[in-house]
Design an enzyme around this catalytic site. Structure first.
Site, mmCIF file in Angstrom:
data_model
loop_
_atom_site.group_PDB
_atom_site.id
_atom_site.type_symbol
_atom_site.label_atom_id
_atom_site.label_comp_id
_atom_site.label_asym_id
_atom_site.label_seq_id
_atom_site.Cartn_x
_atom_site.Cartn_y
_atom_site.Cartn_z
ATOM 1 N N HIS A 179 86.587 25.124 -74.395
ATOM 2 C CA HIS A 179 85.933 25.292 -75.712
ATOM 3 C C HIS A 179 86.326 24.167 -76.676
ATOM 4 C CE1 HIS A 179 85.022 29.500 -74.453
ATOM 5 N NE2 HIS A 179 86.224 29.393 -73.902
ATOM 6 N N SER A 231 81.883 -2.966 -87.527
ATOM 7 C CA SER A 231 80.856 -2.554 -88.475
ATOM 8 C C SER A 231 80.601 -3.712 -89.424
ATOM 9 C CB SER A 231 81.344 -1.333 -89.249
ATOM 10 O OG SER A 231 80.694 -1.262 -90.494
#
Ligand code: ARG
Length: 444
Positions: A141, A262
């Site tokens: 999970h 970036s």
């Protein structure tokens, strides 16, 4: 407008080598059967060889008005060798011709994918071999569950890709069936020997029904489905690498060559390659749905709809080969950060199962052990401590029979070491897995 609409030579020219191979096999068979003279057959085979050279040297002039790869090659052959060129198509139709050509192309592609899969499995196994002692939190999970070795985590992907390769072998059996001899749809009056053509091109079998032979594209569905599953597995791996590269995990450093910066944020190192690969799974799934839709509702036998079987496959082929090669390169250069994984093992109560199992060893039924452990976790959490930092007195307040012997059991390395069930994360079990993967690589 219509010529543009029906054109396929712009993309099926990629199948030139397979078309030539199939035509040469057909010509040799015509010669063997006495349908053409041996001299004519040899002339056709040599002429086709010249066409191949022209294509490979970029001297071939592709003509849109000739529709497809088959007509382009045959027309050029006739230009080169004259009247005999016109005999190549004896006892054959483009319907069975395209079937054999495309099956040869798909077979070559699937074998190339298998090579690329082996390259990736080798890279994964290489990393696994050097991280047998590296521990990290295993997740369920996406929540901390139990400690595992990094080798175990990486080997899980090896098995996915090994199954992919096995699926391709199975698919290849059906791809490598020759439809030649079916002619347009009903067979032909010439005394052909279709099985000898199949063997000549390296196939083992021929079709039993000429209508099925020219209209079956199950093999494309199967191949596209194999491609889709490979992309599922790559995409899962990418997702995990993206997650682990996030500084909050910090489990790995992506090689510079496989990441980008970036334009505005100087600190960024983005996992673009993994993101693109995860994204490219979409187009491959699309090609699978597309071929299923093309086939649904087609009456027997050949229909021009079938020409739509190729572009999606060509794109899947490019996507699969580039993705597998890029991932193998990335995997080889990936740098893991064992210290970060080790410190992550200290939070999240990964050793709660160990405490419960310890209590079971003292004679508590598992449900009760689970309940006591839950209380221990709550106590530790309230005190801001790890389970192994609780004092013996504190632990004994939950169950009087706990002794000092509990502490070694709570150690993450010990938890991993004790999981030697088949396929478990224990070092001996992982060693066996690694040996099995290496054995597979030696045989594939
Ligand atoms: N380009 C066609 C295809 O890919 C070849 C077969 C054409 N046959 C025909 N009867 N028009 O399916």
């Amino acid at each position: 407008m219509v010529a543009d609409y029906t054109d396929s030579q712009s993309y099926d020219r990629h199948l030139y080598a397979q078309d030539i191979r199939a035509s040469q096999a057909h010509a040799r068979m015509l010669g063997r059967q006495g349908i053409l003279t041996e001299a004519e057959a040899a002339e056709l085979v040599d002429g086709l060889e010249t066409v191949r050279r022209e294509i490979e040297e970029g001297r071939f002039v592709w003509k849109r008005e000739l529709e497809d790869v088959h007509m382009n090659i045959e027309a050029r052959l006739t230009e080169l060798i004259g009247e005999t060129g016109k005999k190549l198509h004896t006892g054959r139709s483009r319907n069975d011709q395209v079937g054999l050509t495309f099956r040869l192309y798909v077979a070559d592609a699937l074998k190339a994918w298998q090579k690329d899969l082996s390259g990736l499995i080798e890279a994964l196994a290489g990393q696994a071999a050097s991280h047998q002692e590296t521990l990290l939190p295993g997740l369920t999970h996406l929540q901390p569950a139990q400690p595992i070795s990094l080798a175990h985590q990486l080997l899980a992907y090896c098995w996915m890709f090994i199954r992919d390769s096995a699926r391709l072998s199975d698919c290849l059996k059906r791809v490598q069936t020759s439809p030649l001899g079916a002619a347009a749809l009903a067979g032909t009056t010439y005394p052909l020997d279709p099985l000898s053509v199949a063997k000549d091109v390296g196939f083992k079998a021929i079709y039993d029904n000429s209508l099925d032979a020219v209209s079956d594209r199950d093999f494309v569905v199967e191949a596209q489905s194999c491609a889709a599953l490979i992309m599922v597995h790559l995409s899962r791996l990418c997702e995990e690498l993206i997650l682990f590269a996030n500084p909050n995990f910090g489990y790995l450093r992506l090689p510079d060559a496989y990441s980008t910066g970036s334009s505005i944020m100087p600190q960024k190192k983005n996992p673009d390659v993994c993101e693109l690969m995860r994204g490219k799974s979409g187009r491959v799934f699309g090609h699978l749905l597309s071929i299923l839709t093309v086939l649904k509702g087609l009456p027997l036998a050949y229909n021009r709809d079938l020409q739509e079987d190729k572009e999606g496959f060509l794109d899947s082929h490019t996507t699969i080969t580039s993705s597998l090669t890029v991932m193998a390169g990335l995997m080889r250069e990936l740098v893991f950060v064992p210290e970060r994984m080790a410190s992550a093992c200290k939070s999240g109560f990964l050793n709660a199962t160990e405490l419960a199992d310890y209590l079971v060893s003292l004679g508590h039924p598992f449900r009760e052990a689970h309940h006591i452990t839950g209380k221990a976790v709550a106590m530790a959490e309230a005190l801001g401590l790890r389970l192994e930092e609780l004092s013996l007195v504190q632990l004994q307040s939950l169950s009087a029979d706990i002794t000092e012997s509990v502490y070694p059991v709570l150690d993450a390395a010990c938890a991993v070491r004790r999981r030697e069930t088949p396929g478990g994360t224990g070092p001996k079990s992982v060693e066996r897995q690694l040996a099995k993967v290496r054995q597979w690589l030696a045989e594939n």
